[in-house]
Design a protein around this motif. Structure first.
Motif, PDB file in Angstrom:
ATOM      1  N   LYS A  26       3.137  -1.115   7.261  1.00 51.20           N
ATOM      2  CA  LYS A  26       2.714  -1.981   6.154  1.00 51.20           C
ATOM      3  C   LYS A  26       1.788  -3.093   6.640  1.00 51.20           C
ATOM      4  O   LYS A  26       0.860  -3.481   5.948  1.00 51.20           O
ATOM      5  CB  LYS A  26       3.931  -2.583   5.449  1.00 51.20           C
ATOM      6  N   GLN A  27       2.045  -3.596   7.863  1.00 49.46           N
ATOM      7  CA  GLN A  27       1.177  -4.638   8.407  1.00 49.46           C
ATOM      8  C   GLN A  27      -0.215  -4.083   8.695  1.00 49.46           C
ATOM      9  O   GLN A  27      -1.214  -4.762   8.477  1.00 49.46           O
ATOM     10  CB  GLN A  27       1.813  -5.259   9.651  1.00 49.46           C
ATOM     11  N   LYS A  28      -0.288  -2.828   9.145  1.00 48.81           N
ATOM     12  CA  LYS A  28      -1.594  -2.191   9.338  1.00 48.81           C
ATOM     13  C   LYS A  28      -2.299  -2.025   7.989  1.00 48.81           C
ATOM     14  O   LYS A  28      -3.505  -2.223   7.877  1.00 48.81           O
ATOM     15  CB  LYS A  28      -1.434  -0.823  10.007  1.00 48.81           C
ATOM     16  N   LEU A  29      -1.551  -1.649   6.972  1.00 52.99           N
ATOM     17  CA  LEU A  29      -2.127  -1.460   5.638  1.00 52.99           C
ATOM     18  C   LEU A  29      -2.597  -2.782   5.026  1.00 52.99           C
ATOM     19  O   LEU A  29      -3.555  -2.803   4.253  1.00 52.99           O
ATOM     20  CB  LEU A  29      -1.109  -0.803   4.705  1.00 52.99           C
ATOM     21  N   TYR A  30      -1.930  -3.866   5.369  1.00 53.03           N
ATOM     22  CA  TYR A  30      -2.288  -5.180   4.824  1.00 53.03           C
ATOM     23  C   TYR A  30      -3.769  -5.478   5.070  1.00 53.03           C
ATOM     24  O   TYR A  30      -4.472  -5.986   4.193  1.00 53.03           O
ATOM     25  CB  TYR A  30      -1.407  -6.265   5.437  1.00 53.03           C
ATOM     26  N   ALA A  31      -4.255  -5.124   6.258  1.00 53.30           N
ATOM     27  CA  ALA A  31      -5.662  -5.356   6.596  1.00 53.30           C
ATOM     28  C   ALA A  31      -6.594  -4.509   5.726  1.00 53.30           C
ATOM     29  O   ALA A  31      -7.739  -4.890   5.483  1.00 53.30           O
ATOM     30  CB  ALA A  31      -5.896  -5.049   8.070  1.00 53.30           C
ATOM     31  N   LEU A  32      -6.097  -3.379   5.241  1.00 53.63           N
ATOM     32  CA  LEU A  32      -6.929  -2.465   4.458  1.00 53.63           C
ATOM     33  C   LEU A  32      -6.874  -2.734   2.956  1.00 53.63           C
ATOM     34  O   LEU A  32      -7.879  -2.634   2.264  1.00 53.63           O
ATOM     35  CB  LEU A  32      -6.496  -1.020   4.723  1.00 53.63           C
ATOM     36  N   VAL A  33      -5.680  -3.034   2.451  1.00 52.38           N
ATOM     37  CA  VAL A  33      -5.518  -3.167   1.002  1.00 52.38           C
ATOM     38  C   VAL A  33      -5.375  -4.615   0.539  1.00 52.38           C
ATOM     39  O   VAL A  33      -5.350  -4.880  -0.654  1.00 52.38           O
ATOM     40  CB  VAL A  33      -4.318  -2.334   0.475  1.00 52.38           C
ATOM     41  N   ASP A  34      -5.268  -5.550   1.498  1.00 54.18           N
ATOM     42  CA  ASP A  34      -5.153  -6.975   1.177  1.00 54.18           C
ATOM     43  C   ASP A  34      -3.995  -7.263   0.226  1.00 54.18           C
ATOM     44  O   ASP A  34      -4.119  -8.044  -0.706  1.00 54.18           O
ATOM     45  CB  ASP A  34      -6.482  -7.510   0.610  1.00 54.18           C
ATOM     46  N   GLN A  35      -2.890  -6.576   0.451  1.00 56.53           N
ATOM     47  CA  GLN A  35      -1.659  -6.826  -0.319  1.00 56.53           C
ATOM     48  C   GLN A  35      -0.556  -7.173   0.685  1.00 56.53           C
ATOM     49  O   GLN A  35      -0.360  -6.426   1.646  1.00 56.53           O
ATOM     50  CB  GLN A  35      -1.238  -5.586  -1.096  1.00 56.53           C
ATOM     51  N   PRO A  36       0.166  -8.277   0.492  1.00 54.59           N
ATOM     52  CA  PRO A  36       1.237  -8.646   1.424  1.00 54.59           C
ATOM     53  C   PRO A  36       2.253  -7.509   1.581  1.00 54.59           C
ATOM     54  O   PRO A  36       2.468  -6.725   0.654  1.00 54.59           O
ATOM     55  CB  PRO A  36       1.889  -9.867   0.763  1.00 54.59           C
ATOM     56  N   ASN A  64       3.873  13.856  12.165  1.00 53.74           N
ATOM     57  CA  ASN A  64       2.421  13.822  12.240  1.00 53.74           C
ATOM     58  C   ASN A  64       1.817  14.485  11.003  1.00 53.74           C
ATOM     59  O   ASN A  64       2.297  15.516  10.550  1.00 53.74           O
ATOM     60  CB  ASN A  64       1.962  14.552  13.506  1.00 53.74           C
ATOM     61  N   ASP A  65       0.791  13.866  10.453  1.00 51.60           N
ATOM     62  CA  ASP A  65       0.065  14.363   9.283  1.00 51.60           C
ATOM     63  C   ASP A  65       0.903  14.315   7.999  1.00 51.60           C
ATOM     64  O   ASP A  65       0.592  14.988   7.023  1.00 51.60           O
ATOM     65  CB  ASP A  65      -0.473  15.778   9.536  1.00 51.60           C
ATOM     66  N   ALA A  66       1.948  13.504   7.999  1.00 46.40           N
ATOM     67  CA  ALA A  66       2.768  13.352   6.792  1.00 46.40           C
ATOM     68  C   ALA A  66       1.946  12.645   5.712  1.00 46.40           C
ATOM     69  O   ALA A  66       1.038  11.852   6.005  1.00 46.40           O
ATOM     70  CB  ALA A  66       4.030  12.537   7.092  1.00 46.40           C
ATOM     71  N   VAL A  67       2.285  12.924   4.462  1.00 43.94           N
ATOM     72  CA  VAL A  67       1.650  12.247   3.328  1.00 43.94           C
ATOM     73  C   VAL A  67       2.638  11.223   2.786  1.00 43.94           C
ATOM     74  O   VAL A  67       3.777  11.547   2.456  1.00 43.94           O
ATOM     75  CB  VAL A  67       1.255  13.245   2.222  1.00 43.94           C
ATOM     76  N   VAL A  68       2.181   9.980   2.727  1.00 46.39           N
ATOM     77  CA  VAL A  68       3.008   8.877   2.251  1.00 46.39           C
ATOM     78  C   VAL A  68       2.271   8.220   1.088  1.00 46.39           C
ATOM     79  O   VAL A  68       1.076   7.936   1.188  1.00 46.39           O
ATOM     80  CB  VAL A  68       3.250   7.855   3.393  1.00 46.39           C
ATOM     81  N   ALA A  69       2.964   8.006  -0.002  1.00 49.09           N
ATOM     82  CA  ALA A  69       2.358   7.331  -1.158  1.00 49.09           C
ATOM     83  C   ALA A  69       2.572   5.829  -1.029  1.00 49.09           C
ATOM     84  O   ALA A  69       3.649   5.375  -0.642  1.00 49.09           O
ATOM     85  CB  ALA A  69       2.989   7.843  -2.450  1.00 49.09           C
ATOM     86  N   LEU A  70       1.533   5.079  -1.349  1.00 44.46           N
ATOM     87  CA  LEU A  70       1.604   3.622  -1.358  1.00 44.46           C
ATOM     88  C   LEU A  70       1.637   3.162  -2.809  1.00 44.46           C
ATOM     89  O   LEU A  70       0.776   3.536  -3.606  1.00 44.46           O
ATOM     90  CB  LEU A  70       0.379   3.036  -0.654  1.00 44.46           C
ATOM     91  N   THR A  71       2.643   2.369  -3.156  1.00 43.87           N
ATOM     92  CA  THR A  71       2.661   1.733  -4.471  1.00 43.87           C
ATOM     93  C   THR A  71       2.675   0.223  -4.250  1.00 43.87           C
ATOM     94  O   THR A  71       3.218  -0.264  -3.258  1.00 43.87           O
ATOM     95  CB  THR A  71       3.871   2.160  -5.332  1.00 43.87           C
ATOM     96  N   LEU A  72       2.070  -0.494  -5.173  1.00 44.94           N
ATOM     97  CA  LEU A  72       1.945  -1.943  -5.042  1.00 44.94           C
ATOM     98  C   LEU A  72       2.694  -2.639  -6.174  1.00 44.94           C
ATOM     99  O   LEU A  72       2.839  -2.096  -7.263  1.00 44.94           O
ATOM    100  CB  LEU A  72       0.466  -2.333  -5.074  1.00 44.94           C
TER     101      LEU A  72
END
Length: 94
Positions: A26-36, A64-72
């Motif tokens: 999630k911390q890696k994603l924070y840089a990409l999606v700008d959501q805490p 490896n290569d798993a698909v994960v959905a992101l919801t905000l």
């Protein structure tokens, strides 16, 4: 290893290690999606399991290569529904 994190029509390819926690991702994603990180929820597809921040990818059988959905989190404090466009939603190419 890497995982595919999908949100709507966007796919993020995140390089990670099986020993990383969901919170690390999630911390890696924070840089990409700008959501805490508190406003992100990751769901392993196709099982629909909500991933636990404190557990590692390996603990939750994210491979490896798993698909994960992101919801905000929305303004009403609820999380949005999973909305990812799957490749089989498109007609096959001729």
């Amino acid at each position: 290893m890497y995982i595919r994190v999908k949100h709507s029509k966007t796919t993020y390819f995140i390089q990670c290690d099986p020993t990383e926690t969901i919170l690390d991702i999630k911390q890696k994603l924070y840089a990409l999606v700008d959501q805490p990180v508190n406003d992100q929820r990751l769901i392993l597809m196709p099982a629909g399991e909500v991933l636990d921040d404190s557990k590692t990818l390996a603990d939750q059988k994210v491979e490896n290569d798993a698909v994960v959905a992101l919801t905000l989190r929305k303004d009403d404090n609820e999380f949005e529904d999973v909305n990812i466009v799957r490749p089989n939603d498109f007609s096959p190419m001729q």
